[in-house]
Design an enzyme around this catalytic site. Structure first.
Site, mmCIF file in Angstrom:
data_model
loop_
_atom_site.group_PDB
_atom_site.id
_atom_site.type_symbol
_atom_site.label_atom_id
_atom_site.label_comp_id
_atom_site.label_asym_id
_atom_site.label_seq_id
_atom_site.Cartn_x
_atom_site.Cartn_y
_atom_site.Cartn_z
ATOM 1 N N ALA A 3 50.032 42.591 34.311
ATOM 2 C CA ALA A 3 50.928 43.321 34.563
ATOM 3 C C ALA A 3 51.348 43.882 35.835
ATOM 4 O O ALA A 3 52.699 44.010 36.011
ATOM 5 C CB ALA A 3 51.707 43.915 33.011
ATOM 6 N N LYS A 4 49.970 43.628 36.837
ATOM 7 C CA LYS A 4 49.952 44.494 37.990
ATOM 8 C C LYS A 4 50.934 46.041 37.661
ATOM 9 O O LYS A 4 51.713 45.753 39.025
ATOM 10 C CB LYS A 4 49.963 43.662 38.428
ATOM 11 N N ARG A 5 51.466 46.949 37.046
ATOM 12 C CA ARG A 5 51.658 48.674 37.461
ATOM 13 C C ARG A 5 51.320 48.803 37.890
ATOM 14 O O ARG A 5 50.041 48.921 38.062
ATOM 15 C CB ARG A 5 52.940 48.660 35.721
#
Lengths: 305, 305
Positions: free
Chosen positions: B104-106
């Site tokens: 998700a590379k949040r």
């Protein structure tokens, strides 16, 4: 799209964005109680409370402001039930004539960024139909992966007349850890700024580009540098109010024409009733407290322009 | 959590992660047709197709692999219907005993990162209940905002025994644009690497930390530098196969003990039937082609270890 934002700012005389970032502890008890009675103390119950809270705030502020910025993380934490309310909030705001900045800070390699761009700004072909997913007007994005991670967002902006705000200098305390480090004498955030200008050059709409920048109000000297370095880039400015920046700190974010920046406040507006200043409204009239906080914020900003 | 991953890698003898990143054009026509017949050419129809596609691939590969990595963007682009399938896929994989890396590379400022950490790795208190939202085992995160944007993720990892992979050096062509720029003689990605080691120091589980790093296989010289610089950090390695990296390129990602890296392949496995090499399976047997591609990939990697 940026021209639509500018027109709305000029009409409302308020370069103010309401951050719809509901935390459960911002929501007055009487609202949560009703939702929990209906749906139990569940994700669905929490999401229903958030929706009722958001709706009242929007109903009490929409005529004063050009746009809102829902922070998707605050909805994601309630899973699918929360994201349903994110979608519903986006739609409701757009029906009221507000522009919606989806604060999602997405960013990945090219093919994945293309999917995020579709999710939040674009359309997806399903069989012979074109469908939309979240369909916000602007999206915040993260530049760490470089040009090929941003390009798909820019392409969708051009195709659909949408806008972006790319993280340049963020408002948080440790933003300088990487962003301020110097590369051949120039801090990283300025190099990112130069790329934002480059990415936005093909996306101009009047004096400004549809590719904007996130520039925190908490570092006014850096805002001043960035304002000069990217005169045709609109700034989305977090950090005012609860995070500590004052109207005076915002001044360098604006151009001489009084344009160039849209200032966000989340807690300071949506949880205004919890501040001593607005305590007289009481939790029952929380949305009226939010309305007064918007009026005060616009006045405060206009006093320095 | 990282120990669970290592045990599963040792058991399967396959440091292989299947990237469940379904694009509509990967899905064989017979599957899409059935879903469109049921739900129309709608987001729901597309999502149903993705679910049937995912399920067959999982059913044909779960016993060979330690983990999967669904890329959430590929689901987000179908809105809520897509995210329902993301959640369903996570659950289904966990029921099969697979670990799930939510890609998700949040990443955001502290309070927002805390909400993302809750959404993907943690629990949220609703009234007197503790609820979970997406509940994956690992999450990928973006470091651009610095320590206070990462700390909330690390805290949740410690509380819930979960894991992270922080973007250090990504696999895409323009990853070097910012990541390779030198700061006092050291490239940014190495400085990020040092921070990842620092963030993970309190999160050790045996020889490795629960805070890992994303290190693209497409830059093997840099992988070698990072492997030395962060000996106790597990690498999630994208870039093998469709993105161009070979088994030889993967070698520097591993430690002498044969551990230290889990290699992802998405297209190369889930759309294997579209490659000439696996064309004999035909679209009807796409999942068997995926199984064969996993076997071949594990063999290929093991040949260099």
């Amino acid at each position: 799209m940026i021209q639509q934002l500018i027109q709305k700012i000029q009409k409302t005389k308020a370069p103010v964005c309401v951050g719809l970032d509901p935390m459960l502890n911002y929501i007055p008890e009487h609202i949560l109680r009703e939702s929990f009675q209906k749906f139990g103390e569940t994700l669905e119950g929490a999401a229903d409370g958030i929706w009722n809270f958001n709706r009242e705030i929007i109903d009490h502020t929409w005529d004063l402001i050009p746009c809102v910025k829902p922070q998707i993380a605050m909805y994601e934490q309630f899973g699918l039930e929360g994201l349903k309310i994110y979608e519903k909030t986006v739609r409701y705001c757009q029906e009221k004539g507000l522009l919606v900045i989806g604060d999602a800070k997405r960013g990945d390699i090219g093919s994945t960024s293309a999917a995020y761009a579709t999710a939040h700004l674009g359309k997806i072909k399903v069989g012979s139909n074109l469908c939309t997913a979240f369909n916000t007007d602007f999206l915040t994005v993260n530049p760490y992966l470089g040009t090929d991670g941003i390009k798909p967002f820019v392409d969708v902006c051009r195709a659909e007349d949408k806008g972006l705000f790319v993280l340049v200098k963020t408002s948080n305390p440790s933003s300088g850890e990487f962003q301020d480090r110097k590369i051949d004498g120039t801090p990283l955030y300025e190099l990112v700024a130069d790329k934002v200008v480059e990415w936005g050059a093909d996306c101009m709409s009047g004096e400004y580009s549809n590719v904007g920048a996130v520039v925190g109000a908490t570092y006014p000297e850096m805002s001043a540098i960035l304002r000069k370095r990217m005169p045709h880039t609109y700034f989305l400015v977090p950090g005012y109010g609860a995070q500590g920046a004052t109207a005076e700190d915002l001044k360098p974010c604006f151009n001489q024409d009084g344009l160039g920046a849209i200032v966000n406040s989340s807690r300071g507006i949506i949880a205004a009733y919890k501040q001593e200043k607005y305590a007289m409204f009481g939790p029952e009239n929380f949305a009226e407290a939010s309305r007064q906080a918007v009026i005060d914020m616009a006045k405060d900003i206009n006093s320095v322009l």
